[in-house]
Design a protein around this motif. Sequence first.
Motif: not given
Length: 392
Positions: A142-143, A170-172, A308-310, A319-320
């Motif tokens: 991440a991020p 999925n899921p990033t 923050p989220f992606t 992704m929160l």
Amino acid sequence: MPKTADRLTGFTESVIRAMTRLCARHGAINLSQGFPDFDPPEPLLVALEKAVRGPFHQYAVTWGAPAFREALARKITRFSGMPVDPEQHLVVTCGSTEAMMAAMMTACNPGDRVIVFSPFYENYSADAILSGAQPIYVPLHAPDFRYDSIELKRAFEQKPKAIIVCNPSNPTGKVFTRAELMEIQSLAEQYDTFVITDEPYEHIVYGPHRHEYAAALPGAAERTIVCNSLSKTYSITGWRLGYIQSSPTVIAQARKVHDFLTVGAAAPLQQAAVTALQFPDSYYADLQGLYTKKRDLFLSYLRRLGLPFTEPQGAYYVMLDISSLGFTRDTDAAEWFVRDVGVAGVPGSSFFRELEQRFIRFHFAKNENTLQAAGERLIQIADPAWMRAHGR
Ligand code: GLN
């Protein structure tokens, strides 16, 4: 009473599908399991009505109805440029879920190693266990969820039989670049490894990012086993239509696995879906436009929320980062989101190998009304008084 098989102790039922059930019990808005709440394209529904009255009610050819495979082969060539022979390069499956399981059973002997990027779509660890393979997890950091080339090389040095690449991811929401896919293919060649791709979001990519077909890279066709589905592209997740595309040698073996797992995908649905596979290029441009609007709308609420989220490059998941909300376990957070906020997501830990409790995954494959309603509920979190009243 006899004991059930040991291999089933290594994994749980799908958390994604469990969240859908929890959501239904509480009447929350379901942004957990990724599927649309809008209808498939009208011409596809008309084709389905017609198929129902036609001679399509008995088994199709087990590896796919000829008309479906022919239309599919042409559609794949149109977008990837790869030559596809419908007789030799394709097996039609019940969704990409079956395609992945059949691909793993085709590629791996018990005890073989398989590289899985983490976070990963939750099916892959179950697929590995059921096919007797041992996952080697390589973190996506991440991020921006890039892999580290040295970590990837170290994983290849353990001589894996296959690597799984979910692209767009999925899921990033990560979209693998051509350079990354070339690096993966070159390591796979060096270590004689299959590249198993899972690409159901190939047409849901946000500019300037673009989808690259790993199998279409120079020299890659032989060792790549493409798993894909029509679910997301045509909003028909319930139809369970997917496929494996690979070399004739792999396909000859995969057909056997598929035949004994399911015999075949539903014949009338394959017949109807020929219409979708013949949609003009404008359909795909419109789909991209539609999802870009949904993404922008949903992200505008998340920005107001202040966590923050992606930002996804492709697919329809966000992704929160909920670390500031003070939950020790993300599963508790996910339950709180369902009960108190009224919006269901998936606890991020179900996608990670590492102990990672920072994220809840939400998807935005929903009508604007649904996204607005969910967004209005989510932004309550930014209100300290509301939060105090809800125990945070
Ligand atoms: N791919 C979707 C998700 O990740 C749906 C999964 C499923 O239930 N098959 O939510």
